[in-house]
Design an enzyme around this catalytic site. Structure first.
Site, PDB file in Angstrom:
ATOM      1  N   ASP A  81      12.052   1.009  86.869  1.00  0.00           N
ATOM      2  CA  ASP A  81      11.451  -0.123  87.573  1.00  0.00           C
ATOM      3  C   ASP A  81       9.960   0.145  87.801  1.00  0.00           C
ATOM      4  OD1 ASP A  81      14.038  -1.200  87.792  1.00  0.00           O
ATOM      5  OD2 ASP A  81      14.385  -0.140  89.686  1.00  0.00           O
ATOM      6  N   ARG A 131      16.041 -13.185  88.082  1.00  0.00           N
ATOM      7  CA  ARG A 131      15.630 -12.510  89.319  1.00  0.00           C
ATOM      8  C   ARG A 131      14.219 -12.932  89.741  1.00  0.00           C
ATOM      9  NH1 ARG A 131      17.543  -6.180  88.393  1.00  0.00           N
ATOM     10  NH2 ARG A 131      19.699  -6.605  87.809  1.00  0.00           N
ATOM     11  N   ASP A 150      13.347  -1.678  83.363  1.00  0.00           N
ATOM     12  CA  ASP A 150      14.502  -2.378  83.936  1.00  0.00           C
ATOM     13  C   ASP A 150      13.967  -3.530  84.771  1.00  0.00           C
ATOM     14  OD1 ASP A 150      17.132  -2.969  84.663  1.00  0.00           O
ATOM     15  OD2 ASP A 150      17.125  -1.559  86.323  1.00  0.00           O
TER      16      ASP A 150
END
Length: 667
Positions: A170, A243, A192
């Site tokens: 991330d 997301r 990710d």
């Protein structure tokens, strides 16, 4: 000791380009509201009351990150600048608070590695070029009070792994943390998620960030507990798939003024979406803008979602709204921009900004004294640091050493008299330099909206050495704007490190008072659009001297007082404009003073220049040009600058030096 409040002398009217800029900003904020349904009216917060750009640069967290004690990051700690992974990792993981400035791009090795950020840290990009490449900022469970701002975090993407299943790389990941503010960053092309806020993290604000060109942007949850409180505002999600955010089991999720555009178009009917209220989340969406988005906002049957005032363009799929959720204004104040203005505002103000990298140190909220804030600035400082000083009287000395350049001292009151730095030391206790309330040895220092005072009471003491400086400077490129200097003898000394070293000082819209030699030294000094008060010492014949220059003979420019007013409560014909100071009998210190386009009071003597310590004023370089007022009558003892030389002795020529310094050009 008398004091004049801030009253700037008249200046030129605003230029046309200022009006044009205002009109342009108003236009950007009042775009047409076509397509806006159930409009939520813009509501100012307590601090600003408007929708201008001025308060988009505050260093104070808002939203949920401002509650329950607030989020201050590394405030109160040292400021450090890092340019390599080892330094970043060391300071970020330290136990004590730090403000960590990331300068330039830091490539993280091994590829995808974590940089652990501990509690009480601010990690902030310098200007708009601070980057973390190939690595992740990671907040472990229990971490609290962290600010991450103005960074680009990019490029840990694993080729061929679009879904991020092979590595958990991330940009920022946090587990069970509290009080975190993620602001004005750019996240792109990671392994990710871009930002993962996980496992019961609380009091989080995510504002003015860019999430770009990626699959998974912002995920919240990874727990069955319903604890997380999060504010998400003024972010730009562009070229992302999912997301945006996904908010799972959030107690409160407040999304407003976000811009979702150019969503990835891969034909996925389910997992390409905008905002998703999942689990038992209570979500409120206000005045956002969706352009080219599938499923712009949706909610699980167990969740709640309230939407008001958003604009939809080229959208399809789910537009879920059910439940009462919550009322954000019951929890905190916030500014709500019109949805129609969101694309222009967010594209302009999201992501790293040049101005944000200038660190602000607040006195006394974060640092108990002005000196403590100055001490927190790193030696060799290479970017602007603002020391913001709240209204009050600070009875202490302040020293800015040569190793700490580029500091702005800024009073935050309505008037310069609201914020006063004062002490009462005379030269008898430590010499002239030791008496100074404030000393500035560094270059590129500015002071604004402040009063500097030495309130030593010379009438109450009989000492050898009653000089008492409010300010002494030896640095170059020093600016005082809307400041006051209060004292009696030797109030303001503008000097340089040595006789032949030339330092420059620019004083504008300010007030200086004193009696004996109260503007003195060898620095090239311009006093413009200011008020100078010559205080009476009770004499009918000689109350003092305004200037005592000690200009190096090789420097054509000493003191210039221009477009100002000299005022006095002294009797007529009792004050000198100046005398030549030769420190230690130095023959090469040959004063240069020009007073031009300035009003003079009746207190000025008809022979206004006088000798000093055996040196004749006639050997100095004293002159007037177009002075006026009751004390300006030309006599045989008042040299006048010839008209032919007036174009040589200007503000620009005094200050420009070899580097073209022109602080006056900013006004």
């Amino acid at each position: 000791m008398t004091h004049l409040h801030s009253k700037r002398l008249p200046g030129p009217p605003p230029r046309g380009r200022t009006l044009a800029a205002v009109v342009g900003l108003v236009a950007a904020l009042t775009l047409g509201a076509i397509g806006q349904a159930k409009a939520a009216a813009p509501a100012p917060d307590r601090a600003s009351g408007n929708t201008s750009s001025a308060d988009r640069w505050t260093d104070r967290a808002h939203g949920f990150a401002s509650l329950d004690g607030g989020t201050t990051g590394g405030a109160g700690g040292k400021v450090v600048t890092v340019t390599d992974q080892a330094s970043l990792a060391r300071y970020a993981a330290a136990e004590e608070p730090y403000i960590i400035r990331v300068s330039g791009a830091i490539a993280v090795e091994p590829f995808g590695s974590d940089i652990v950020v501990a509690s009480d840290k601010t990690v902030i990009g310098v200007g708009d070029s601070g980057e973390i490449v190939h690595g992740e900022l990671h907040l472990n469970p229990g971490t609290h009070n962290v600010i991450i701002r103005n960074l680009t975090i990019r490029d840990s993407y694993v080729e061929g792994d679009w879904d991020g299943k092979t590595q958990d790389f991330d940009a920022i990941q946090m587990d069970t943390v509290d009080h975190v503010w993620i602001d004005h960053n750019r996240f792109t092309h990671m392994g990710d998620g871009l930002l993962d806020i996980r496992k019961d993290s609380q009091y989080i604000t995510v504002s003015y960030n860019r999430f770009a060109d990626h699959n998974k942007a912002l995920g919240i949850g990874w727990t069955s507990n319903v604890l997380t409180q999060i504010t998400i505002d003024h972010n730009w999600f562009t070229g992302t798939k999912q997301r945006n955010p996904s908010a799972d089991n959030c107690a409160y999720a407040h999304l407003y003024n976000n811009y979702l555009s150019a969503q990835v178009d891969d034909g996925d009917p389910v997992w390409t979406y905008g905002n998703w209220s999942r689990g038992h989340t209570k979500m409120v969406i206000e005045n956002s803008y969706y352009d080219g988005v599938q499923h712009p906002y949706q909610a699980d049957a167990t969740a709640e979602l309230v939407q008001r005032g958003s604009i939809l363009r080229n959208t399809a799929g789910r537009h879920d709204e059910w439940g009462a959720a919550f009322e954000p204004r019951d929890l905190y104040d916030y500014r709500l921009d019109p949805a129609s203005a969101v694309p222009a505002l967010v594209t302009r103000f999201s992501g790293p900004q040049e101005r944000i990298g200038a660190v602000e140190l607040n006195v006394p909220s974060d640092y108990p004294t002005v000196q403590a804030a100055v001490d927190a600035v790193p030696d060799g400082n290479n970017s602007a640091v603002t020391v913001s000083i709240a209204p009050g009287t600070y009875r202490a000395k302040v020293f800015i050493p040569a190793a700490k350049p580029r500091i702005l001292l800024r009073g935050t009151g309505q008037d310069r008299s609201d914020t006063v730095i004062v002490h009462d030391t005379p030269a008898a206790y430590g010499g002239s330099t030791g008496s100074a309330t404030v000393r500035i040895a560094a270059n590129d220092v500015t002071a604004r909206n402040l009063t500097f005072s030495n309130d030593f009471d010379e009438a109450a003491h009989e000492l050898n050495g009653e000089q008492a400086l409010a300010m002494k400077t030896t640095g170059d490129r020093i600016v005082f704007e809307d400041t006051a200097f209060l004292g009696n003898q030797d109030t303001l000394m503008t000097d340089s490190p040595s006789l032949t070293a030339i330092s420059r000082v620019y004083i504008r819209d300010s007030y200086i008072e004193g009696d004996v030699d109260f503007i003195y030294g060898r620095a090239t000094t311009v006093v413009e659009r200011s008020v100078i008060k010559a205080l009476s010492r009770g004499s009918a014949t000689n109350n003092g001297y305004i200037t005592a220059a000690s200009t190096w003979k090789g420097n054509p420019y000493g003191f210039l007082i221009t477009r100002s007013r000299i005022v006095s409560d002294a009797p007529a014909e009792s004050f000198h404009l100046g005398r030549p100071w030769h420190p230690g009998g130095e023959v090469d210190a040959v004063a240069q003073v020009l007073i031009r386009d300035t009003e003079l009071p009746a207190a000025v003597k008809s022979s206004p220049w006088t000798d000093m310590s055996g040196f004749s004023w006639k050997d100095a370089r004293f002159a007037e040009y177009r002075t006026y007022g009751p004390g300006s009558a030309v006599t045989a003892d008042r040299p006048q600058l010839p008209d032919a030389d007036a174009a040589t002795y200007t503000v620009a020529n005094y200050l420009s030096g070899a580097d073209g310094w022109a602080p006056h050009a900013h006004h």
